[in-house]
Each structure stands twice: as C-alpha cells, then as structure tokens.
Design a protein around this motif. Structure first.
Motif, PDB file in Angstrom:
ATOM      1  N   LEU A 144      66.684  99.561 -14.083  1.00  0.00           N
ATOM      2  CA  LEU A 144      66.150 100.739 -14.766  1.00  0.00           C
ATOM      3  C   LEU A 144      64.895 100.365 -15.551  1.00  0.00           C
ATOM      4  O   LEU A 144      63.900 101.104 -15.552  1.00  0.00           O
ATOM      5  CB  LEU A 144      67.201 101.345 -15.705  1.00  0.00           C
ATOM      6  N   PHE A 145      64.936  99.203 -16.184  1.00  0.00           N
ATOM      7  CA  PHE A 145      63.781  98.723 -16.950  1.00  0.00           C
ATOM      8  C   PHE A 145      62.583  98.499 -16.023  1.00  0.00           C
ATOM      9  O   PHE A 145      61.449  98.866 -16.347  1.00  0.00           O
ATOM     10  CB  PHE A 145      64.141  97.429 -17.671  1.00  0.00           C
ATOM     11  N   VAL A 146      62.846  97.910 -14.847  1.00  0.00           N
ATOM     12  CA  VAL A 146      61.774  97.677 -13.873  1.00  0.00           C
ATOM     13  C   VAL A 146      61.187  99.001 -13.392  1.00  0.00           C
ATOM     14  O   VAL A 146      59.954  99.167 -13.316  1.00  0.00           O
ATOM     15  CB  VAL A 146      62.295  96.851 -12.672  1.00  0.00           C
ATOM     16  N   VAL A 147      62.071  99.958 -13.068  1.00  0.00           N
ATOM     17  CA  VAL A 147      61.612 101.271 -12.610  1.00  0.00           C
ATOM     18  C   VAL A 147      60.809 101.968 -13.710  1.00  0.00           C
ATOM     19  O   VAL A 147      59.775 102.603 -13.438  1.00  0.00           O
ATOM     20  CB  VAL A 147      62.814 102.137 -12.181  1.00  0.00           C
ATOM     21  N   MET A 148      61.255 101.825 -14.950  1.00  0.00           N
ATOM     22  CA  MET A 148      60.534 102.418 -16.078  1.00  0.00           C
ATOM     23  C   MET A 148      59.154 101.800 -16.228  1.00  0.00           C
ATOM     24  O   MET A 148      58.182 102.497 -16.538  1.00  0.00           O
ATOM     25  CB  MET A 148      61.344 102.265 -17.363  1.00  0.00           C
ATOM     26  N   LEU A 149      59.054 100.482 -16.015  1.00  0.00           N
ATOM     27  CA  LEU A 149      57.748  99.814 -16.107  1.00  0.00           C
ATOM     28  C   LEU A 149      56.803 100.338 -15.035  1.00  0.00           C
ATOM     29  O   LEU A 149      55.615 100.575 -15.305  1.00  0.00           O
ATOM     30  CB  LEU A 149      57.920  98.298 -15.968  1.00  0.00           C
ATOM     31  N   PHE A 150      57.324 100.515 -13.802  1.00  0.00           N
ATOM     32  CA  PHE A 150      56.511 101.076 -12.725  1.00  0.00           C
ATOM     33  C   PHE A 150      56.033 102.483 -13.100  1.00  0.00           C
ATOM     34  O   PHE A 150      54.860 102.826 -12.913  1.00  0.00           O
ATOM     35  CB  PHE A 150      57.304 101.127 -11.418  1.00  0.00           C
ATOM     36  N   SER A 151      56.949 103.278 -13.604  1.00  0.00           N
ATOM     37  CA  SER A 151      56.602 104.646 -13.986  1.00  0.00           C
ATOM     38  C   SER A 151      55.604 104.656 -15.137  1.00  0.00           C
ATOM     39  O   SER A 151      54.680 105.473 -15.170  1.00  0.00           O
ATOM     40  CB  SER A 151      57.865 105.419 -14.369  1.00  0.00           C
ATOM     41  N   LEU A 152      55.791 103.737 -16.074  1.00  0.00           N
ATOM     42  CA  LEU A 152      54.888 103.643 -17.219  1.00  0.00           C
ATOM     43  C   LEU A 152      53.478 103.280 -16.759  1.00  0.00           C
ATOM     44  O   LEU A 152      52.483 103.817 -17.260  1.00  0.00           O
ATOM     45  CB  LEU A 152      55.405 102.598 -18.203  1.00  0.00           C
ATOM     46  N   ALA A 153      53.408 102.370 -15.774  1.00  0.00           N
ATOM     47  CA  ALA A 153      52.102 101.957 -15.253  1.00  0.00           C
ATOM     48  C   ALA A 153      51.415 103.088 -14.494  1.00  0.00           C
ATOM     49  O   ALA A 153      50.187 103.236 -14.555  1.00  0.00           O
ATOM     50  CB  ALA A 153      52.273 100.737 -14.346  1.00  0.00           C
ATOM     51  N   LEU A 154      52.215 103.900 -13.803  1.00  0.00           N
ATOM     52  CA  LEU A 154      51.648 104.952 -12.953  1.00  0.00           C
ATOM     53  C   LEU A 154      51.535 106.299 -13.655  1.00  0.00           C
ATOM     54  O   LEU A 154      50.717 107.130 -13.263  1.00  0.00           O
ATOM     55  CB  LEU A 154      52.501 105.105 -11.686  1.00  0.00           C
ATOM     56  N   SER A 155      52.395 106.529 -14.664  1.00  0.00           N
ATOM     57  CA  SER A 155      52.426 107.841 -15.331  1.00  0.00           C
ATOM     58  C   SER A 155      52.484 107.669 -16.848  1.00  0.00           C
ATOM     59  O   SER A 155      53.263 108.336 -17.524  1.00  0.00           O
ATOM     60  CB  SER A 155      53.637 108.659 -14.859  1.00  0.00           C
ATOM     61  N   PHE A 156      51.650 106.796 -17.360  1.00  0.00           N
ATOM     62  CA  PHE A 156      51.703 106.482 -18.796  1.00  0.00           C
ATOM     63  C   PHE A 156      51.542 107.731 -19.652  1.00  0.00           C
ATOM     64  O   PHE A 156      52.316 107.976 -20.577  1.00  0.00           O
ATOM     65  CB  PHE A 156      50.618 105.457 -19.147  1.00  0.00           C
ATOM     66  N   ASP A 157      50.542 108.530 -19.332  1.00  0.00           N
ATOM     67  CA  ASP A 157      50.269 109.736 -20.132  1.00  0.00           C
ATOM     68  C   ASP A 157      51.446 110.699 -20.109  1.00  0.00           C
ATOM     69  O   ASP A 157      51.815 111.274 -21.147  1.00  0.00           O
ATOM     70  CB  ASP A 157      49.015 110.442 -19.617  1.00  0.00           C
ATOM     71  N   ASN A 158      52.054 110.876 -18.932  1.00  0.00           N
ATOM     72  CA  ASN A 158      53.185 111.796 -18.814  1.00  0.00           C
ATOM     73  C   ASN A 158      54.378 111.341 -19.649  1.00  0.00           C
ATOM     74  O   ASN A 158      55.045 112.158 -20.296  1.00  0.00           O
ATOM     75  CB  ASN A 158      53.618 111.919 -17.347  1.00  0.00           C
ATOM     76  N   ILE A 159      54.648 110.040 -19.633  1.00  0.00           N
ATOM     77  CA  ILE A 159      55.784 109.516 -20.396  1.00  0.00           C
ATOM     78  C   ILE A 159      55.533 109.649 -21.892  1.00  0.00           C
ATOM     79  O   ILE A 159      56.430 110.022 -22.659  1.00  0.00           O
ATOM     80  CB  ILE A 159      56.053 108.050 -20.005  1.00  0.00           C
ATOM     81  N   VAL A 160      54.309 109.373 -22.327  1.00  0.00           N
ATOM     82  CA  VAL A 160      53.962 109.520 -23.742  1.00  0.00           C
ATOM     83  C   VAL A 160      54.130 110.975 -24.171  1.00  0.00           C
ATOM     84  O   VAL A 160      54.718 111.272 -25.219  1.00  0.00           O
ATOM     85  CB  VAL A 160      52.518 109.045 -24.003  1.00  0.00           C
ATOM     86  N   VAL A 161      53.627 111.887 -23.347  1.00  0.00           N
ATOM     87  CA  VAL A 161      53.741 113.320 -23.651  1.00  0.00           C
ATOM     88  C   VAL A 161      55.204 113.743 -23.677  1.00  0.00           C
ATOM     89  O   VAL A 161      55.620 114.527 -24.544  1.00  0.00           O
ATOM     90  CB  VAL A 161      52.963 114.161 -22.626  1.00  0.00           C
ATOM     91  N   PHE A 162      56.009 113.210 -22.743  1.00  0.00           N
ATOM     92  CA  PHE A 162      57.431 113.567 -22.689  1.00  0.00           C
ATOM     93  C   PHE A 162      58.135 113.230 -23.998  1.00  0.00           C
ATOM     94  O   PHE A 162      58.824 114.071 -24.588  1.00  0.00           O
ATOM     95  CB  PHE A 162      58.121 112.849 -21.530  1.00  0.00           C
ATOM     96  N   PHE A 163      57.963 112.002 -24.476  1.00  0.00           N
ATOM     97  CA  PHE A 163      58.641 111.610 -25.712  1.00  0.00           C
ATOM     98  C   PHE A 163      58.053 112.307 -26.930  1.00  0.00           C
ATOM     99  O   PHE A 163      58.777 112.607 -27.886  1.00  0.00           O
ATOM    100  CB  PHE A 163      58.585 110.084 -25.881  1.00  0.00           C
ATOM    101  N   ARG A 164      56.766 112.607 -26.883  1.00  0.00           N
ATOM    102  CA  ARG A 164      56.170 113.358 -27.981  1.00  0.00           C
ATOM    103  C   ARG A 164      56.735 114.771 -28.016  1.00  0.00           C
ATOM    104  O   ARG A 164      57.060 115.306 -29.086  1.00  0.00           O
ATOM    105  CB  ARG A 164      54.659 113.386 -27.817  1.00  0.00           C
ATOM    106  N   GLU A 165      56.864 115.385 -26.833  1.00  0.00           N
ATOM    107  CA  GLU A 165      57.462 116.721 -26.743  1.00  0.00           C
ATOM    108  C   GLU A 165      58.914 116.701 -27.205  1.00  0.00           C
ATOM    109  O   GLU A 165      59.393 117.623 -27.864  1.00  0.00           O
ATOM    110  CB  GLU A 165      57.397 117.229 -25.298  1.00  0.00           C
ATOM    111  N   LEU A 166      59.601 115.634 -26.871  1.00  0.00           N
ATOM    112  CA  LEU A 166      61.021 115.523 -27.188  1.00  0.00           C
ATOM    113  C   LEU A 166      61.249 115.377 -28.685  1.00  0.00           C
ATOM    114  O   LEU A 166      62.172 115.960 -29.250  1.00  0.00           O
ATOM    115  CB  LEU A 166      61.613 114.308 -26.459  1.00  0.00           C
ATOM    116  N   MET A 167      60.397 114.603 -29.335  1.00  0.00           N
ATOM    117  CA  MET A 167      60.652 114.227 -30.719  1.00  0.00           C
ATOM    118  C   MET A 167      59.835 115.023 -31.746  1.00  0.00           C
ATOM    119  O   MET A 167      60.273 115.185 -32.879  1.00  0.00           O
ATOM    120  CB  MET A 167      60.337 112.738 -30.910  1.00  0.00           C
ATOM    121  N   TYR A 168      58.646 115.478 -31.363  1.00  0.00           N
ATOM    122  CA  TYR A 168      57.749 116.034 -32.376  1.00  0.00           C
ATOM    123  C   TYR A 168      57.231 117.425 -32.051  1.00  0.00           C
ATOM    124  O   TYR A 168      56.157 117.803 -32.467  1.00  0.00           O
ATOM    125  CB  TYR A 168      56.544 115.105 -32.576  1.00  0.00           C
TER     126      TYR A 168
END
Length: 324
Positions: free
Chosen positions: A132-156
């Motif tokens: 899961l960590f490896v898959v998350m790293l791949f996703s982070l590398a390819l969709s960094f902005d989307n993941i940042v926005v997701f957690f920002r939407e989730l928390m703030y």
C-alpha cells in the motif's frame, strides 16, 4: 458480561455511523437522477470488475498456501482460498474479525496450529502495508496535486465553500480516523499483553518468508493482488460515459483513496468508502452525483462478491470439515 456488551456496542455504533454517513451523502444528491443513471450503467463492465475482485481473493489464498507450505503444512489451495473468502465475508459485519475467522477455519479443516496461522496473517498484513505504501508513493508521484487537495478537502473544508452538511460528513470521517488511531493503540497494547502464548508461532510465521519454497509464486501473487485491485477499479470507469475519459493515473488515485477508507474499522467500509471516493472523483472533475454513483456501484459489486463467494466458501469448508 461487560466485554460482551462493549463488543456489541461497538458493532451498533459502527453500523449507526455507516448509516448516518450514507444518509448525509445521498441527501446531497438528486436520487431520482442517480436511479436514472444507474439504469444506463454498462453492467458487463461491472461483472468484469467483480471477477477481478474475486481474482484478488484467489491470489491471496494461493499466496497464503505458499507461506504455509514453506512451514511444512501441506494445505489445500482450495481450502486456503475459501478461508480467505470467508474472512472477507466476516469483515462485512465485523471489521477486522475476518483474519481471525480465516485462521480458525484453516485450523478446523487443515489442523494447522492457530499460533502459526496468526503469524502468517501478521506477515501478510505487513506485506500489504508495504505494498500500500509503494502504491501510495506511485500515486503521490503521479497525482501529487490531487492527493494534496484530497486531504485538504478532507480536513480543512470551510463552511462557506462546501456547506454545513458536507462539513458534517467530513467531521464524522475525521472522527472515524481518530477512532482508528485509538483503536489500533488499544489493540496493540492488548496484543502485546497476550503475545506470550503466541510468540513462537508468530515468529515462525514472520520468519517463513526466508524459507519460502516458491519465492517466485509469493512475489507474483503479491503483485497480482494489487494488479487486480487496480483493474477492478479502472474498468468501472467505462461503466458510465461521464467517467469513461478518466485515466490509469486517476484509477491509481481512486485506488489509494479507497484503500485508505477501507482501513477504517467500519463494516465493509460502508459510508466512509463512498464519501472518500466521491470527494476524490470531484477532484478529478466529476460531479458529486456521478462520483457517488461510481463509488456506490464499485462498492456494491465488491460487496456482492464477498457475500456470494463467502457463502460458497462457508458451504465448501463445512463439507470439507465433515469429510475429515
């Protein structure tokens, strides 16, 4: 008596939270439009997704059999697959109880000591976390902005931009995340207190990876599990015209978000999965209605897989036990 009541209370609270989140989510969308869209879904694609979901069970069972055989337990691959399937069925009602059920089922049909089985399950859990960590790293590398926005939407998320009901959903999701952290801290303490009885078997299970007779098969099925998870998500994009233009990278993003949701100890991830995936889909430019529809269709298909093959597994394991 107190412990029994506490367990029942946890189950009731889990289902209540799931129901509340589902209510809040569907209260935000036009359900009549969703029903119309549901009628236009390509169900052949959903069947393909369901088959891919079961293939992940299949690979997980075969991988478990490889581990147990390396410990000199000549278990049946079919029994291993059925025990895994039964575990997934159990998780729909009792979060995290599936691992224990599959261990006790294997104990019953193959007579492998329980402590040895628990060791192998802990090994599998460690491997799953790494993957899961490896898959998350791949996703982070390819969709960094989307993941940042997701957690920002989730928390703030602000009350002005998203409205009260949306923040209410996020509040409960954040509350659930806090409960998960507390749950695992308590569980970890309880495990360490009871570890003395199981320590030798657990260590055998954890060390078994060094003695694998079929290292290629172990690695292959470990990779295949996540390949099946990925494609069972990706193919559902083509079930509806509104999501058909989404990419492989988007599917990886949705897979990671869904995996995070499933970690939360809610029966079958109901509600939390729908909310997380809907948020992720809106980040990808899909409407809330279509995002929730996608999450509902994908989750329902995999839930039906768990129910169908879990019941079949229960029957087959029962027959196998009687024949022994």
């Amino acid at each position: 008596m107190f412990r029994f009541l506490l367990k029942r209370l946890k189950i009731i609270i889990s289902f209540a939270l799931s129901g509340l989140i589902i209510y809040l989510l569907f209260n935000r969308v036009d359900t009549s439009t969703m029903i119309e869209d549901l009628m236009g879904i390509n169900y052949y694609v959903i069947i393909i997704s369901a088959v891919l979901g079961y293939m992940a069970y299949f690979s997980r069972g075969l991988r478990w059999a490889i581990i147990l055989r390396s410990m000199n337990y000549n278990v049946s691959s079919l029994n291993a697959i059925n025990c895994v399937s039964l575990g997934y069925l159990t998780n729909l009602a009792l979060p995290r109880a599936g691992e224990f059920i599959r261990c006790t089922s294997m104990l019953k049909v193959e007579k492998v000591p329980l402590n040895k089985l628990i060791g192998t399950v802990l090994l599998e859990r460690a491997i799953d976390i790494i993957m899961l960590f490896v898959v998350m790293l791949f996703s982070l590398a390819l969709s960094f902005d989307n993941i940042v926005v997701f957690f920002r939407e989730l928390m703030y998320t602000s009350y002005i931009n998203k409205g009260f009901s949306y923040n209410y959903i996020y509040f409960f999701i954040f509350f659930l995340l806090c409960c998960v952290l507390l749950y695992y801290l308590i569980k970890k303490t309880r495990i360490y207190r009871s570890l003395r009885y199981f320590v030798m078997g657990v260590l055998d299970g954890l060390k078994s990876i060094k003695n694998l007779d079929n290292k290629f098969g172990f690695v292959l099925h470990t990779l295949l599990i996540w390949v099946f998870y990925f494609f069972m998500t990706y193919v559902v994009f083509f079930a509806s015209e509104s999501t058909s233009l989404l990419s492989f990278v988007d599917a990886l993003f949705i897979l990671v978000v869904g995996a995070i949701a499933i970690i939360i100890p809610i029966p079958g991830g109901i509600g939390v999965y729908h909310g997380f995936v809907m948020i992720a889909m809106t980040i990808l430019g899909i409407s809330e209605d279509q995002g929730l529809l996608f999450a509902t269709v994908l989750h329902t298909a995999q839930t039906l897989v768990a129910i169908l093959f879990g019941i079949i597994a229960l029957i087959m394991l029962s027959l196998s036990s009687k024949s022994d």
